[in-house]
Design a protein around this motif. Sequence first.
Motif, short mmCIF file in Angstrom:
data_model
loop_
_atom_site.label_atom_id
_atom_site.label_comp_id
_atom_site.label_asym_id
_atom_site.label_seq_id
_atom_site.Cartn_x
_atom_site.Cartn_y
_atom_site.Cartn_z
N LEU A 1 -41.23 34.13 3.54
CA LEU A 1 -41.85 33.50 2.37
C LEU A 1 -41.77 34.42 1.16
O LEU A 1 -41.46 33.97 0.05
N ILE B 1 -42.95 27.01 7.42
CA ILE B 1 -44.35 26.61 7.27
C ILE B 1 -44.85 25.94 8.54
O ILE B 1 -45.98 26.16 8.97
N LEU C 1 -49.54 22.15 2.80
CA LEU C 1 -48.29 22.79 2.38
C LEU C 1 -47.10 22.22 3.14
O LEU C 1 -46.05 21.96 2.56
N LEU D 1 -45.75 25.31 -2.74
CA LEU D 1 -45.92 26.70 -2.31
C LEU D 1 -45.57 27.63 -3.47
O LEU D 1 -44.40 27.89 -3.74
N VAL E 1 -48.83 31.89 -1.61
CA VAL E 1 -48.28 32.78 -0.58
C VAL E 1 -49.21 33.97 -0.37
O VAL E 1 -49.52 34.35 0.77
#
Length: 744
Positions: free
Chosen positions: A28, A38, A74, A81, A86
């Motif tokens: 990420l 995710i 998400l 995102l 994050v």
Amino acid sequence: MDLDAIQQIFFQECEEGLAGMESAFAALRDQQYDGETINGIFRAVHSIKGGAGAFGHERLQAYTHQYETLLDLLRSESLALTPPLVDLIVAAFDMLADHVAAARDGGDAPDDAAMLARLIAASTGEAPGGAAPAVEAPAPAPAAVIEDAPVGVSDDFDDLMAMLDGVNAPPPLELEDFDSAPPTPGWLLTFRPPANALDNGGEPLLLLRELLRMDAKVLSCDADTLPPLATLDPERSYLAWRIALPGTVEEDDIRAVFEFTDGCALTLERVATLPVAAPPTIVVAVAPKVAPLAAPAAPEPAVIAPTAAPAPAAAPSPAVVPVPATAAPVAAPAAAAAPRPVAVAPVPPPTPVAQTIRVDLDKLDRLVNLVGELVITQAMLAQRLSENEMAGISELTDLDHLTRELQESTMAIRAQPMKTVFSRVPRIIRELEGETGKRVRLDIEGEMTEVDKTVVERIGEPLTHLIRNAVDHGLETTEERIKAGKPETGVVTLSAAHHSGRIVITVADDGRGIDRTRVRAKAVERGIILPDAVLSDEEVDNLIFAPGFSTAATVSNISGRGVGMDVVRKNVQALGGRIGIHSKFGSGSSFSLSLPLTLAVVDGMIVTVGDQTFVIPLSHIVESLRPSDRSVTAIGINGSVLDVRGSYVPIYPVAEQLGIGGGERNPEKAVLIVVEGDQGQAALLVDSIQDQRQVVVKSLEANYQAIDGLAGATILGDGRVALIIDVDALTSQRSRRGQLAHAA
């Protein structure tokens, strides 16, 4: 299997899930992720939540429920995102790890109130760490068009729609009576069937009916994950329910309803006052079709929506048409806007799941020991056959090959990738960034390099010390880096690679490097060396490993007590490894840990020194030779060097180094074995070479005591005990003795 054993398996799975999440967070941060990343994080949190509920860890379950809610938004792309999000889910992971540790160790759960507030705010669309973003009120949608429902709709579907609409269903659901009832204590239940519930016969309606028989009241139905009609899969489950039950119902009776459900997200809590129910509202806004030109308008398909509660005038909600008892078809206006096309993403092929089995480590260690004994027995058999010149040499060769293959396969079972250790480092870096105020980028290389499980388990603490040292002492502050013409963000590189039968782990930084003048002054101040000691740059660098040594001006949570680097060296040496330093002032430092790939079996050359037998690991040997009188040059009183094709390497008589009487000390009458170690190349002087074979390493520390210059012991084919030479330790003894003699 008792409950405690099952719970231990749950905590092991928690550790595996947390490790997987660490890897996903790295993707990420690097912007190298897809939807499955995710989903992987969501599944890990969901699994922890399910186990926490099963074993009664309520605080952990409640925390993961809210964490899961944000991740669900998400993964369904209801929330975008962003970098702040994050950072939030990574910070929430740290709190989750603390919760798991508290549940496992029986300690107090961490204070998660602030983090829960942040997760709830982010789930409702509020920017993490700030005010909620401005959202324009949605424009009124065209009125949904209702036509007669087709004949043949199932009774179950009627029951479900009746519950969604707040209409009485058998048994009756009387929300208006519940609204008027006085506040009473009871149970608040939230459950969401898994998406594949219908595949396993987990019909949600059956669960709802069973709860309604307990006088349950449906407070709301969550249809946020319900997709557009064009992409709706009738065999998938999309809804979740929030239900109130009276306090007279036993908790065990409620949980028994879900006893045979698999993967159901369930939250049950006792409340002092039951919330007041409101008719559930599901808004389905459907854009009507555009009638073709020069053609009569076609009737719209049926759209069923429950009655909506009246919305405030300031923010009008989309128009919703109640479901009448009998609705006639209504033609759509020709000027209506065309519906937006719905893009359906192709379903990727399923990834094959690796088949694994969980084995107790003690059983695996016993297997490794048995394989080691088999290697020894095979060596004894070869020795006897060779001495008596008996037949069966070809069969013995086959046995040797099979034994080696069995040994390699057994050791491969114990091998684990360094990723297991490296995955913890990003969290350490984040903590250090917060404590020091420095900006750090972590680069990881070779994380899939495999090494023995014992090394993986015991290398974590030394690596933690080296990482903290690199950030605290190595990297400059942002202002110092700008003045030095460096980027604001410092770089710490963590790498692992195989090299000559060993694994080399390197921790490097692009910071200020080692200030040797300051290190020397601190060493003199602490009495580690004498003021007039003459030391090389390498010897000055190694002073940082002295007990009690530290260059920190103040004692902090990170450093200053002089115990970190000393612990690093001792732990690495305990693994049969060595640590080396390469530093350039102003450019950075690099610490290299050289460790054996396996601690059980090594290939070695068997040599004789006096009346003793030793084994030199083949991974260190470059070549062996008998020197001529012109290739050996005397230096100083007792020193000599060997000319190896124009390069001069020091000669180390093994008998002198280990204090063995009767061993050969004259290079011209002995055999020299050129080896490669941390100190570079050197020539070990031995009496003769006997054989080359695979040997089983036995620990000296466990069976006798640690001896400097020796890495362990083994049993030869004739039953004799041979000592295994530690090449790195042996070649560094002379330089240390010379340093001490000069200091004296």
